[in-house]
Design an enzyme around this catalytic site. Sequence first.
Site, mmCIF file in Angstrom:
data_model
loop_
_atom_site.group_PDB
_atom_site.id
_atom_site.type_symbol
_atom_site.label_atom_id
_atom_site.label_comp_id
_atom_site.label_asym_id
_atom_site.label_seq_id
_atom_site.Cartn_x
_atom_site.Cartn_y
_atom_site.Cartn_z
ATOM 1 N N ASN A 154 9.664 3.440 81.792
ATOM 2 C CA ASN A 154 9.075 4.304 82.006
ATOM 3 C C ASN A 154 7.980 3.722 82.207
ATOM 4 O O ASN A 154 7.111 3.009 80.979
ATOM 5 C CB ASN A 154 9.740 5.423 81.907
ATOM 6 C CG ASN A 154 9.402 5.592 80.336
ATOM 7 O OD1 ASN A 154 9.729 4.276 79.525
ATOM 8 N ND2 ASN A 154 9.440 6.663 80.003
ATOM 9 N N GLU B 150 14.577 3.766 86.020
ATOM 10 C CA GLU B 150 15.098 3.423 86.690
ATOM 11 C C GLU B 150 14.515 2.881 87.977
ATOM 12 O O GLU B 150 14.825 1.568 88.704
ATOM 13 C CB GLU B 150 16.003 4.937 87.054
ATOM 14 C CG GLU B 150 17.217 5.625 86.387
ATOM 15 C CD GLU B 150 15.900 6.065 85.668
ATOM 16 O OE1 GLU B 150 15.242 6.255 85.551
ATOM 17 O OE2 GLU B 150 17.038 7.220 85.179
HETATM 18 N N1 THU Z 1 11.891 9.456 83.010
HETATM 19 C C1 THU Z 1 12.885 8.148 82.678
HETATM 20 O O1 THU Z 1 12.474 7.105 82.674
HETATM 21 N N2 THU Z 1 14.477 7.900 83.479
HETATM 22 C C2 THU Z 1 14.717 9.888 83.629
HETATM 23 O O2 THU Z 1 15.902 9.505 83.277
HETATM 24 C C3 THU Z 1 13.904 10.531 83.076
HETATM 25 C C4 THU Z 1 12.637 11.032 82.424
HETATM 26 C C5 THU Z 1 10.791 9.571 82.130
HETATM 27 C C6 THU Z 1 9.387 9.547 82.758
HETATM 28 C C7 THU Z 1 8.471 10.459 81.588
HETATM 29 O O3 THU Z 1 7.760 9.265 81.460
HETATM 30 C C8 THU Z 1 9.695 10.486 80.659
HETATM 31 O O4 THU Z 1 10.606 9.970 80.858
HETATM 32 C C9 THU Z 1 9.181 12.090 79.840
HETATM 33 O O5 THU Z 1 10.351 12.934 81.267
#
Ligand code: THU
Length: 139
Positions: free
Chosen positions: A49, A62
């Site tokens: 992320n 993802e």
């Molecule tokens: N996040 C992801 O990378 N994947 C997910 O499936 C859920 C949320 C990230 C987005 C954000 O940077 C952090 O987790 C908190 O929501």
Amino acid sequence: MSETIRTERLAALYADAVSAAENSYSPYSKFRVGAALLLTNGQVVTGTNVENVSYGLSICSERSAIARAVAEHGPGMRIAAIAIANLNGAASTPCGACRQVIAEFADADTPVLFPAADGVRTFALDQIFPLAFEADLKK
Ligand code: THU
């Protein structure tokens, strides 16, 4: 119908997702997430992320993995399995937006691994994303 993938292969993919989370750029949420895709060509592509000071511009692990997979392997790439992990010890399923984007490149029975309350669980994509929006617009 996808080919069955061995449990050991899926466990290794989950470990790749954990490693990918080490590179998370998440200074706002501090939620460090990694995703690892096993492509149908046997290659593994990871993502993490990447957040932004304008919060809504943040991208989940993802979708960052999927964008990278298309960039590296082309528009025909297909996902044979996907693992998602975080370094926060949290149960965490893929968000709804990511489920839709995974569905673009995966099959109904593609395995999706993520940390649930009772440990790492594997679901078929259509178990966590039933009634996906599909339209025949590729003309
Ligand atoms: N996040 C992801 O990378 N994947 C997910 O499936 C859920 C949320 C990230 C987005 C954000 O940077 C952090 O987790 C908190 O929501």
